[in-house]
Design an enzyme around this catalytic site. Structure first.
Site: not given
Ligand code: G6Q
Length: 550
Positions: A208, A214, A269-270, A355, A386, A514
């Site tokens: 996003k 990462e 994001g989620r 989250e 199990h 972070k």
């Molecule tokens: C979700 C969070 C988080 C996000 C990631 C990736 O709701 O905000 O999991 O999706 O940190 O972020 P980017 O899509 O900006 O790389």
């Protein structure tokens, strides 16, 4: 006669008093003394059956919970969500994942502007692109057809599509294969790339913000891997596309904006699976499957938006979450799919729930004085039986459980399914009924043990039961069912957030780590020590010494 409670505080107190009343009864009595319970407590919508008859509730509990939802303003908050109002106050944004799957033809306004034409334009672009990769019109730099699609993203830009890919894989009708790379630890990308052919690999960089450490590290490594073969920057345009809200950074990274699929800041994001973040699904499983996923989610949205609170699936699920957390003291919740295709669903829901509602202040920054989101975890039912089910049945923590089961399997060897169903249903029964001391002793004597031996072993075989369980049943997993299921949980989370008063669309808690990581990175690379607590400073020093071979 006392006046019926109407305010949130009154209803909360009424629920506490009610809880004290029903606590006197063994939970299994609630179910066993109530034969019509399933008919009254099972709800259905969008292809899902939600059986809540094994929750520790009575008609009065459900009635009080619905009144609590109403008194908390759930209906107006829900309307605000769908209308594109600012429901994410701390970031000043709408949360319009429902617009991404809006099939109603209704406009959805953000700042007075209908966003639906933009949503449809991106869907159209996804359609054209996915068809071109699937039919081989889109080729790699050397003219080869694409075989492997690697989604590079993390968190919300990874968990949703990875979960859905696992769910849809049994229906894959092409040779295309989806891979997901998220971990900063290069072992993962190395493992994925080891078996891939650069000439036939397409990378989707899903971010996003396009500034996530990462994801950018993995994307850079992927580009190096590609250019090791081609030694020509022009190859990037045929093997990299981006999914993002941030055009500038996409261009800065070297991806042609023509190859960028856009989404918007009002998609969290989620909650972004439904946006172009789902591009890997459209490419590998077909746009038809992606459309069906959106349709299933839309069917659940319509149900949530319009069904009466008392028969509304997300409202029931969310309010039971509140009841279990705040009145029964449940601090941990297990999601147990009896469907291998849903093996990654617990991880997706873990992010979605924890989250979103893992918060301690209200939308206006005041302390929340009750418990909020429990720890959410889980895994495939068969395997768990199990392993960790021991604790569910006999541990000291009260764990609430969602059993999720397909009546029919997607697999060719469908004869397994009878046993899968038997196990899932048996677990629901065992979690509720348990086994008393007398029952345990009688069973042992029947097996031929002496009364003394039976008496010694019986306490070990006691299962208290009374674990609050919801069973979600569908015919066979399809993209549509998956869409409805995930949307059900999204709205469950929203319902809970309204009662707890938190903002389920922000995530400030992940920021601090972070920030500190940025500081420590310099030190790991040999820079001057920064200001740390002594324990962390000593650990950094020890890591530096190990790396230096001291
Ligand atoms: C979700 C969070 C988080 C996000 C990631 C990736 O709701 O905000 O999991 O999706 O940190 O972020 P980017 O899509 O900006 O790389």
């Amino acid at each position: 006669m006392p006046m019926p409670a109407t305010t949130k505080a009154d209803l909360w107190r009424a629920l506490e008093a009610h809880r004290a009343q029903i606590a006197a009864r063994h939970p299994r009595e609630l179910v066993e003394d109530d034969p019509g319970r399933f008919e009254r407590y099972a709800l259905e919508a969008a292809g899902l059956l939600l059986d809540t008859s094994k929750q520790l509730v009575t008609d009065e509990t459900l009635d009080l919970l619905v009144r609590l939802a109403r008194a908390s303003g759930l209906e107006s908050r829900r309307d605000l969500l769908f209308e594109g109002g600012i429901v994410n106050e701390t970031e000043g944004r709408a949360a319009l994942h429902t617009a991404l799957r809006n099939r109603s033809g209704r406009p959805v306004l953000v700042d007075g502007r209908d966003v639906m034409p933009d949503v449809e334009a991106v869907l159209e672009k996804m359609r054209t692109f996915s068809v071109s990769v699937r039919d081989g019109t889109w080729r790699g730099f050397t003219g080869e057809r694409i075989r492997d699609v690697v989604n590079i993203g993390i968190g919300g830009s990874d968990l949703g599509p990875a979960m859905a890919a696992a769910a849809l894989d049994a229906r894959r009708g092409s040779d295309l294969r989806a891979h997901y790379v998220s971990n900063l630890d290069a072992v993962q990308i190395e493992r994925v790339l080891r078996d891939l052919d650069p000439e036939r690999t397409l990378f989707l960089v899903a971010s996003k913000t396009f500034s996530t450490q990462e994801t950018l590290a993995n994307a850079r490594t992927a580009r190096r891997w590609l250019l090791d073969t081609f030694e020509d920057e022009a190859a990037v345009a045929r093997h990299f596309v981006a999914v993002s809200t941030n055009r500038e950074r996409v261009v800065e990274f070297g991806i042609d904006p023509e190859n960028m699929f856009e989404f918007w800041d009002w998609v969290g994001g989620r909650y972004s699976l439904w946006s172009a973040i789902g591009l890997s699904l459209a490419v590998v499983y077909g746009m038809g499957a992606f459309d069906a996923l959106l349709e299933g989610a839309h069917a659940m949205d319509e149900h949530f938006r319009t069904a009466p609170l008392a028969s509304n699936l997300p409202v029931r699920l969310g309010m039971l979450g509140v009841w279990n957390t705040n009145f029964l003291g449940v601090a941990t919740h297990a999601v147990l799919p009896y469907d291998e295709a849903l093996r990654l669903l617990p991880a997706h829901l873990q992010q979605l729930e924890m989250e979103s509602n893992g918060k301690r202040v209200t939308r206006t920054g005041d302390a929340i004085d009750v418990a909020t989101c429990p720890v959410v975890w889980g895994g495939p039912g068969s395997n768990g039986q199990h392993a960790f089910y021991q604790l569910l049945h006999q541990g000291t923590a009260l764990v609430s459980v969602d059993l999720i089961l397909a009546v029919r399997s997607q697999a060719r060897w469908a004869d397994h399914q009878d046993a899968v169903l038997a196990n899932a249903l048996a677990q629901g029964e065992a979690l509720m009924r348990g086994r008393t001391l007398e029952e345990a002793r009688a069973e042992l004597i029947e097996e031929g043990l002496s009364p003394a031996e039976a008496g010694r072993l019986a306490p070990h075989k006691v299962v208290p039961g009374g674990r609050p369980t919801t069973t979600i049943v569908y015919d066979e997993l399809s993209p549509r069912i998956l869409g409805a299921l995930v949307a059900l949980y999204e709205h469950k989370v929203f319902v809970e957030s309204v009662i707890w008063g938190d903002n389920p669309f922000d995530q400030w808690g992940v920021e601090l780590g972070k920030l500190l990581a940025g500081r420590i990175l310099g030190e790991i690379r040999g820079g001057e020590p920064a200001d740390h607590d002594p324990a962390t400073a000593a650990l950094i020093e020890r890591v530096r010494r190990i790396r230096a071979g001291d």
